[in-house]
Design an enzyme around this catalytic site. Structure first.
Site, PDB file in Angstrom:
ATOM      1  N   GLU A   1      19.141  -8.769  18.588  1.00 12.30           N
ATOM      2  CA  GLU A   1      19.840  -9.109  19.758  1.00 12.30           C
ATOM      3  C   GLU A   1      18.885 -10.247  20.502  1.00 12.30           C
ATOM      4  O   GLU A   1      18.513 -10.278  21.863  1.00 12.30           O
ATOM      5  CB  GLU A   1      19.848  -7.705  20.783  1.00 12.30           C
ATOM      6  CG  GLU A   1      21.019  -6.917  20.153  1.00 12.30           C
ATOM      7  CD  GLU A   1      21.312  -5.721  21.325  1.00 12.30           C
ATOM      8  OE1 GLU A   1      20.948  -6.044  22.495  1.00 12.30           O
ATOM      9  OE2 GLU A   1      21.785  -4.801  20.642  1.00 12.30           O
TER      10      GLU A   1
ATOM     11  N   GLN B   1       5.437 -24.719  22.613  1.00 22.08           N
ATOM     12  CA  GLN B   1       5.620 -23.602  22.431  1.00 22.08           C
ATOM     13  C   GLN B   1       4.314 -22.651  23.202  1.00 22.08           C
ATOM     14  O   GLN B   1       4.506 -21.735  23.580  1.00 22.08           O
ATOM     15  CB  GLN B   1       5.934 -23.065  21.040  1.00 22.08           C
ATOM     16  CG  GLN B   1       7.282 -23.807  20.773  1.00 22.08           C
ATOM     17  CD  GLN B   1       8.017 -23.219  19.657  1.00 22.08           C
ATOM     18  OE1 GLN B   1       7.511 -22.396  18.916  1.00 22.08           O
ATOM     19  NE2 GLN B   1       9.454 -23.309  19.619  1.00 22.08           N
TER      20      GLN B   1
END
Ligand code: FAD
Length: 576
Positions: free
Chosen positions: A384, A487
């Site tokens: 998910e 990032q």
């Protein structure tokens, strides 16, 4: 701007956080009966769960039992034969079942959270009346088919495709991998590239019994082994026109909406798992004696139990706040949902580690439940949406939303990108302004609502909300649009946002429980203590992350990674 994204603009949206939401009365009624029935059905089967984990299978008798309990119809409206639970009520059911077995939860959880959620969110009246009654009774079990061998996190790169036929039907071809319920589902929500309109993605409702639909064998997994995970293949499958979900070409939006809406199911399950680990750990700590006394007397064991409890409370607080946002029909809760998933899924990993450590040698033995709990929880940071990708989403979504805030200040975001000097400090100024509001009117507003014991905690969140806005300002000035590729920095921004939003949910919940505090030994007082400690721990993490926005070893770490990636191995050896 959503509550979480507002934090990056230096603003705590109090009305989105206080008072802490209560479960609907109707949910309480259903839950009263449902939770007890779940315990009665699942508690005697703990030995079976172990065996089914080893055998990697769930017998039909168990699935029939889940049907009989009504677990496939939890969130389906009553007019279609379901129980009509809210997201908050649904997450509570998953919490209960997950305290017994994760695979069981996943079977009906994947059905509701993602398998058939598309029909609830986007289905036509005809699709709803055709499918929902069967899905509610469990006559049909649903699965969500997005992932492919070449398309995991990068879901938009799927290759499964559907071509429109002259009669309006579609021909679907492709293969999906790692589909939960793949081997037992009767209805698949399938995402495919549609040839029209430059290969946009569309969502289709596909029945397992249709010619050309097949599934592979049960995958041999590390955890949640009993739950069905298979490939699902589509070979020239004819899909009727009326089985397109929402409009043609809107499939990616449908997929993301389903995943966002379903996150509290996963979070609720994680909380249930943590609660059972805490119960096991206390039992073990009382029962096991070493050096002539129960290990429960040792500070290092007590610290683990306290930390597990604190993190379980925090996960519970954030998961049910987000469930409330969904139930209230808030426009955009995707960042808060991502935060709840990241926090709850990592809290349970820490919890399984510590519970197993308390049980030590016994924890390592398969006879005990710890190793299975650790294996079962491992998936939660992966599916998910991986936690890495969700962290990037949390940070980038907030930074993007800042454009609107700057618009509010009559300064285009481009000014910051194009004229760093001109844009210098805009957000920091804005954040300072917010701080002065917070210390004036705003501060009184927050402090008026919370008990005196939590004022220090509130001050911590106010301070770091401003620090977050300053950090966002600094990063936008330094990197401009290329921030999307930084990032390391984005992770820090995300982690500060997670600490702030989770912390504020804890603060709100502890505030609502404070009324029940009479003496230091009751749940109300302990909730206040949890909120105080969580805030101090969060302050240390946030201070560390704020410091490292400007001073860090990112370049050195990147260079080291590059070196090792080129070498393909660890190159040192004490022999050489
Ligand atoms: C047991 C199980 C059940 C599942 N059930 C379903 C299901 O029912 N339906 C379904 O559609 N899918 C399902 N999945 C698939 C699951 O959602 C994917 O595994 C997940 O999206 C990650 O994709 P991946 O495994 O290909 O990892 P990859 O996308 O290949 O990622 C590999 C690593 O790279 C990182 N990464 C990727 N992109 C970036 C980036 N841009 N920046 C930084 N890091 C990045 C990831 O975080 C990860 O650490 C299931 C998977 C498992 C294991």
């Amino acid at each position: 701007m959503s509550v979480a994204n507002s934090l990056m603009a230096g603003r705590i949206v109090e009305e989105g956080l206080f008072p802490y939401p209560r479960l609907r009365d109707k949910d309480r009624e259903v839950l009263g009966m449902m939770l007890e029935a779940i315990d009665q059905f699942l508690a005697p089967r703990h030995r079976d769960f172990k065996q089914w984990d080893r055998e990697s299978a769930q017998p039909a008798e168990l699935i029939q039992g889940l049907r009989d309990l009504g677990l496939f119809g939890l969130i389906i409206p009553e007019e279609h034969g379901g129980l009509g639970l809210s997201n908050a009520g649904y997450a509570r059911v998953l919490s209960q079942s997950s305290s017994h077995d994760s695979s069981v939860s996943l079977t009906f959880g994947a059905h509701s959270s993602i398998g058939m959620k598309g029909i609830l969110l986007f289905g036509t009246a005809e699709q709803r009346s055709r499918y929902l009654p069967k899905l509610a009774s469990g006559e049909m079990i649903a699965a969500f088919c997005l992932t492919e061998s070449g398309a995991g996190s990068d879901a938009a790169s799927i290759r499964t495709h559907a071509e429109k036929n002259p009669d309006g039907t579609w021909t679907l071809n492709g293969e999906k991998i790692w589909i939960t319920n793949g081997g037992i589902a009767d209805l698949y929500t399938v995402f495919a590239r549609t040839a029209s309109d430059a290969g946009k993605i569309s969502a289709f409702l596909v029945e397992a019994r249709w010619p050309g639909v097949s599934h592979g064998p049960h995958e041999d997994k590390m955890g949640i082994r009993a739950s069905s995970t298979t490939t699902v293949s589509f070979a020239d499958v004819r899909v009727p026109a009326e089985n397109v979900l929402d409009a043609e070409g809107k499939g990616f939006k449908v997929a993301m909406a389903i995943l966002n809406n379903g996150r509290t199911g996963l979070g609720g399950g994680a909380v249930g798992g943590m609660k059972s680990l805490i119960a096991l750990a206390t039992q073990q700590a009382h029962g096991r004696k070493q050096f002539g006394e129960p290990i429960a007397n040792f500070g290092l064991i007590r610290e683990k139990i306290a930390q597990m409890t604190l993190e379980c409370f925090a996960a519970e607080s954030v998961v049910w706040m987000v469930a409330h946002y969904i139930d209230e029909g808030l426009g955009d809760y995707s960042v808060e949902a991502a935060i709840s998933k990241v926090y709850a899924s990592e809290a349970i990993q820490r919890g399984t580690y510590e519970a197993l450590q308390i049980a030590a040698g016994s924890g390592f033995m398969r006879e005990y439940p710890y190793e299975k709990a650790a294996r079962d929880a491992r998936i939660l940071t992966i599916f998910e949406g991986t936690n890495e990708v969700l962290r990037l989403y949390i940070a980038l979504s907030g930074l993007k939303d800042l454009g609107k805030t700057l618009g509010e200040l009559r300064i285009a975001i481009d000014d910051i990108f194009n004229h760093p000097i001109k844009g210098f400090g805009v957000l920091a100024d804005y954040a300072e302004k917010r701080l002065s509001q917070a210390t004036g009117v705003g501060r009184d507003k927050i402090l008026g609502k919370i008990p005196p014991q939590l004022r220090e905690a509130a001050g911590i969140y106010e301070k770091y909300t401003v620090e977050l806005a300053k950090a966002a300002d600094f990063l936008l000035r330094k990197y401009g649009k290329s921030i999307a590729g930084r990032q390391h920095a984005l992770k820090r921004v995300a982690d500060i946002t997670v600490d702030l939003f989770v912390g504020l949910c804890v603060l709100s919940r502890a505030t609502s429980l404070a009324g029940h505090s009479r003496n230091p030994g009751d749940v109300g007082s302990q909730a206040l203590a949890i909120a105080q400690v969580f805030a101090r721990q969060a302050r240390r993490r946030m201070a560390h992350n704020v410091r490292r926005i400007e001073r860090n070893e990112d370049d050195e770490m990147d260079s080291l990674a590059g070196f090792i990636l080129d070498q393909g191995r660890y190159p040192w050896d004490i022999i050489a």
